[in-house]
Write an enzyme that holds these catalytic residues in place. Structure first.
Site, PDB file in Angstrom:
ATOM      1  N   ASN A   1       0.897  -1.228  -0.092  1.00  0.00           N
ATOM      2  CA  ASN A   1      -0.001   0.132   0.086  1.00  0.00           C
ATOM      3  C   ASN A   1       0.703   1.333  -0.158  1.00  0.00           C
ATOM      4  O   ASN A   1       1.457   1.473   0.984  1.00  0.00           O
ATOM      5  CB  ASN A   1      -0.887  -0.252   1.215  1.00  0.00           C
ATOM      6  CG  ASN A   1      -1.775   1.179   1.503  1.00  0.00           C
ATOM      7  OD1 ASN A   1      -1.917   1.894   0.460  1.00  0.00           O
ATOM      8  ND2 ASN A   1      -2.507   1.403   2.636  1.00  0.00           N
ATOM      9  N   TRP A   2       0.997   1.868  -1.477  1.00  0.00           N
ATOM     10  CA  TRP A   2       1.982   3.188  -1.189  1.00  0.00           C
ATOM     11  C   TRP A   2       1.356   4.313  -0.600  1.00  0.00           C
ATOM     12  O   TRP A   2       2.199   5.190  -0.464  1.00  0.00           O
ATOM     13  CB  TRP A   2       2.200   3.156  -2.575  1.00  0.00           C
ATOM     14  CG  TRP A   2       2.920   2.157  -3.400  1.00  0.00           C
ATOM     15  CD1 TRP A   2       3.407   0.970  -2.816  1.00  0.00           C
ATOM     16  CD2 TRP A   2       3.333   2.113  -4.799  1.00  0.00           C
ATOM     17  NE1 TRP A   2       4.036   0.477  -3.815  1.00  0.00           N
ATOM     18  CE2 TRP A   2       4.139   0.943  -4.984  1.00  0.00           C
ATOM     19  CE3 TRP A   2       3.128   3.119  -5.987  1.00  0.00           C
ATOM     20  CZ2 TRP A   2       4.620   0.629  -6.450  1.00  0.00           C
ATOM     21  CZ3 TRP A   2       3.556   2.620  -7.008  1.00  0.00           C
ATOM     22  CH2 TRP A   2       4.230   1.498  -7.294  1.00  0.00           C
ATOM     23  N   LYS A   3       0.067   4.255  -0.095  1.00  0.00           N
ATOM     24  CA  LYS A   3      -0.565   5.353   0.426  1.00  0.00           C
ATOM     25  C   LYS A   3      -0.398   6.577  -0.343  1.00  0.00           C
ATOM     26  O   LYS A   3      -0.160   6.651  -1.578  1.00  0.00           O
ATOM     27  CB  LYS A   3       0.012   5.715   1.868  1.00  0.00           C
ATOM     28  CG  LYS A   3      -0.136   4.284   2.648  1.00  0.00           C
ATOM     29  CD  LYS A   3       0.339   4.460   3.897  1.00  0.00           C
ATOM     30  CE  LYS A   3       0.039   3.098   4.873  1.00  0.00           C
ATOM     31  NZ  LYS A   3       0.007   2.997   6.235  1.00  0.00           N
TER      32      LYS A   3
ATOM     33  N   HIS B   1      -9.176   0.830   5.351  1.00  0.00           N
ATOM     34  CA  HIS B   1      -8.055   1.007   5.893  1.00  0.00           C
ATOM     35  C   HIS B   1      -8.332   2.134   6.986  1.00  0.00           C
ATOM     36  O   HIS B   1      -9.078   3.051   7.123  1.00  0.00           O
ATOM     37  CB  HIS B   1      -6.980   1.696   4.817  1.00  0.00           C
ATOM     38  CG  HIS B   1      -5.741   1.740   5.333  1.00  0.00           C
ATOM     39  ND1 HIS B   1      -5.202   2.903   6.347  1.00  0.00           N
ATOM     40  CD2 HIS B   1      -4.755   0.820   5.085  1.00  0.00           C
ATOM     41  CE1 HIS B   1      -3.816   2.250   6.523  1.00  0.00           C
ATOM     42  NE2 HIS B   1      -3.505   1.276   5.869  1.00  0.00           N
TER      43      HIS B   1
ATOM     44  N   GLU C   1      -4.992  -5.094  10.477  1.00  0.00           N
ATOM     45  CA  GLU C   1      -4.065  -4.336  10.807  1.00  0.00           C
ATOM     46  C   GLU C   1      -4.252  -3.603  12.219  1.00  0.00           C
ATOM     47  O   GLU C   1      -5.067  -2.522  12.346  1.00  0.00           O
ATOM     48  CB  GLU C   1      -4.228  -3.173   9.846  1.00  0.00           C
ATOM     49  CG  GLU C   1      -3.855  -3.737   8.096  1.00  0.00           C
ATOM     50  CD  GLU C   1      -3.168  -2.646   7.306  1.00  0.00           C
ATOM     51  OE1 GLU C   1      -1.943  -2.892   6.724  1.00  0.00           O
ATOM     52  OE2 GLU C   1      -3.734  -1.644   7.173  1.00  0.00           O
TER      53      GLU C   1
ATOM     54  N   GLY D   1       3.244  -1.379   4.349  1.00  0.00           N
ATOM     55  CA  GLY D   1       3.068   0.064   4.070  1.00  0.00           C
ATOM     56  C   GLY D   1       4.578   0.655   3.866  1.00  0.00           C
ATOM     57  O   GLY D   1       5.020   0.708   2.670  1.00  0.00           O
ATOM     58  N   GLY D   2       5.157   0.950   4.627  1.00  0.00           N
ATOM     59  CA  GLY D   2       6.545   1.587   4.486  1.00  0.00           C
ATOM     60  C   GLY D   2       7.352   0.989   3.840  1.00  0.00           C
ATOM     61  O   GLY D   2       7.999   1.247   2.775  1.00  0.00           O
TER      62      GLY D   2
ATOM     63  N   SER E   1       3.804  -2.575   9.932  1.00  0.00           N
ATOM     64  CA  SER E   1       5.391  -2.466  10.527  1.00  0.00           C
ATOM     65  C   SER E   1       5.876  -3.943  10.179  1.00  0.00           C
ATOM     66  O   SER E   1       6.912  -4.515  10.840  1.00  0.00           O
ATOM     67  CB  SER E   1       5.869  -2.394  12.081  1.00  0.00           C
ATOM     68  OG  SER E   1       5.323  -1.103  12.083  1.00  0.00           O
TER      69      SER E   1
ATOM     70  N   GLU F   1      -6.573   4.522   8.117  1.00  0.00           N
ATOM     71  CA  GLU F   1      -6.265   5.867   7.801  1.00  0.00           C
ATOM     72  C   GLU F   1      -7.566   6.490   7.305  1.00  0.00           C
ATOM     73  O   GLU F   1      -7.986   7.735   7.518  1.00  0.00           O
ATOM     74  CB  GLU F   1      -5.201   6.023   6.891  1.00  0.00           C
ATOM     75  CG  GLU F   1      -3.645   5.809   7.817  1.00  0.00           C
ATOM     76  CD  GLU F   1      -2.669   5.226   7.106  1.00  0.00           C
ATOM     77  OE1 GLU F   1      -2.697   5.329   5.485  1.00  0.00           O
ATOM     78  OE2 GLU F   1      -1.691   4.657   7.668  1.00  0.00           O
TER      79      GLU F   1
ATOM     80  N   GLY G   1       2.815   1.917  10.963  1.00  0.00           N
ATOM     81  CA  GLY G   1       3.666   3.023  10.960  1.00  0.00           C
ATOM     82  C   GLY G   1       4.603   3.248  12.116  1.00  0.00           C
ATOM     83  O   GLY G   1       5.239   4.221  12.212  1.00  0.00           O
TER      84      GLY G   1
HETATM   85  P1  13P Z   1       3.157   0.048   7.791  1.00  0.00           P
HETATM   86  O1  13P Z   1       3.674  -1.220   7.002  1.00  0.00           O
HETATM   87  O2  13P Z   1       4.175   1.364   7.284  1.00  0.00           O
HETATM   88  O3  13P Z   1       2.929  -0.139   9.139  1.00  0.00           O
HETATM   89  O4  13P Z   1       1.972   0.307   7.009  1.00  0.00           O
HETATM   90  C1  13P Z   1       0.931  -0.695   7.214  1.00  0.00           C
HETATM   91  C2  13P Z   1      -0.509  -0.383   6.540  1.00  0.00           C
HETATM   92  O5  13P Z   1      -0.927   0.514   6.842  1.00  0.00           O
HETATM   93  C3  13P Z   1      -0.520  -1.228   5.139  1.00  0.00           C
HETATM   94  O6  13P Z   1      -2.005  -0.879   4.629  1.00  0.00           O
END
Ligand code: 13P
Length: 252
Positions: free
Chosen positions: A9-11, A97, A169, A236-237, A215, A99, A175
Site C-alpha cells: 500500500n503506497w498510500k 484502511h 491491521e 506500508g513503509g 510494520s 487511515e 507505521g
Molecule cells: P506500515 O507497514 O508502514 O506499518 O503500514 C501498514 C499499512 O497500513 C498497510 O496498509
C-alpha cells in the site's frame, strides 16, 4: 487452497516517476521467483493507477486502488467510482484502511455500502480492520474486530465471499515500527477465521486469505508468515523500496 498475498500500500507516496521506477524494479526482481499460489499486489495513488497498471500488464504484479466511493457516479467531488476502476482494468480495491476510518470518517456502515458496490462491480476487496491500542490494553480487541467484520461484511452473499480478502491491521502497529508478535497475529487470525466459519461455513473460512499489516519488514516477515492462519501481508513503509518489498515477497 487459499492464496498467499503480499500487497504494497503506497498510500500518498510516490509521484509518477517514482511509481514507474518502483513498479519496474519490483517486476524485474520477482519475475524469476517461483511464486506458486502467491499474488503480488501494489496500490499506487489514484493518479498513477492507470500507468502502473499498464506497466504490469504482462507481469506477475497486480494493481489495486486504495479506496473507492460507494456510489457509481454523481456529484461527489474528489471521489472515484467502481465503474471507473473497471474501466481501466483495475480488479482490486482496498477498503476500510484505518487511515480512511480515522482521517476521513469512514464508518462500518459506509464500508458495508462500499463493499456491496465493489462486489456488484466484480472487484476483489482487500478489507482492512483492526483495533486501537486502547482496545488491546482493555482487552477489547477481539470484540472490536468482530464488530468491524460483522458490520461491514456479514451482509455479503456467501457466493460472493470469494471476492473478499481480509487484512488485520492493528492500528497501534501501523507505521510505528511496533509489530504484533507472530503469536498475537496468529491468535487474532484464528479468531477471525472462526468468525467467518461460524457465519459463512468452513469451506469459505478455509478459502479466505487473511493478511497481517503493521510494520512488516524483511526482518520480521518470515516469522509472521510462518503462522498457519497468516496468509500474507499488507505492507506500508517497506513497500516503498523495491529491495525491501521483494525481500518480503521472498519470505514466503
Ligand atoms: P506500515 O507497514 O508502514 O506499518 O503500514 C501498514 C499499512 O497500513 C498497510 O496498509
Amino acid at each position: 487452497m487459499r492464496k498467499k498475498i503480499v500487497a504494497g500500500n503506497w498510500k500518498m507516496n510516490n509521484d509518477l516517476d517514482a511509481s514507474i521506477e518502483l513498479v519496474h524494479d519490483i517486476i524485474l526482481n520477482i519475475e524469476n521467483l517461483a511464486l506458486d499460489n502467491t499474488r503480488v499486489i501494489v496500490a499506487p495513488t489514484f493518479v498513477n493507477l492507470h500507468v502502473v497498471n499498464e506497466i504490469t500488464a504482462h507481469s506477475r504484479v497486480e494493481v489495486a486502488a486504495q479506496n473507492m466511493h460507494q456510489a457509481t457516479s454523481g456529484a461527489f467531488t474528489g471521489e472515484i467510482s467502481a465503474p471507473m476502476l473497471n474501466n481501466i482494468n483495475i480488479n482490486t480495491v482496498i477498503l476500510g484502511h484505518s487511515e480512511r476510518r480515522t482521517y476521513f470518517g469512514e464508518t462500518d456502515e459506509k464500508l458495508a455500502l462500499k463493499v456491496a458496490t465493489a462486489i456488484a462491480h466484480d472487484l476483489d476487496v482487500l478489507f482492512c480492520f483492526g483495533e486501537q491500542l486502547e482496545d488491546r490494553k482493555t482487552n477489547n480487541h477481539f470484540k472490536v474486530v468482530e464488530t468491524q467484520i460483522k458490520n461491514a461484511l456479514f451482509h455479503i452473499q456467501p457466493s460472493d465471499f470469494g471476492l473478499i480478502t481480509l487484512a488485520y491491521e492493528p492500528v497501534w502497529a501501523i507505521g510505528t515500527g511496533e509489530t504484533a508478535s507472530p503469536e498475537q497475529a496468529q491468535e487474532m487470525h484464528a479468531f477471525i477465521r472462526g468468525l467467518i466459519k461460524n457465519h459463512f461455513g468452513n469451506e469459505i473460512a478455509e478459502n479466505t486469505s487473511i493478511l497481517y499489516g503493521g510494520s512488516v519488514k524483511p526482518a520480521n516477515a518470515k516469522e509472521i508468515f510462518s503462522k498457519p492462519d497468516v496468509d500474507g501481508g499488507l505492507i506500508g513503509g517497506a513497500a516503498l523500496k523495491a529491495d525491501d518489498f521483494v525481500a518480503i515477497v521472498k519470505a514466503f
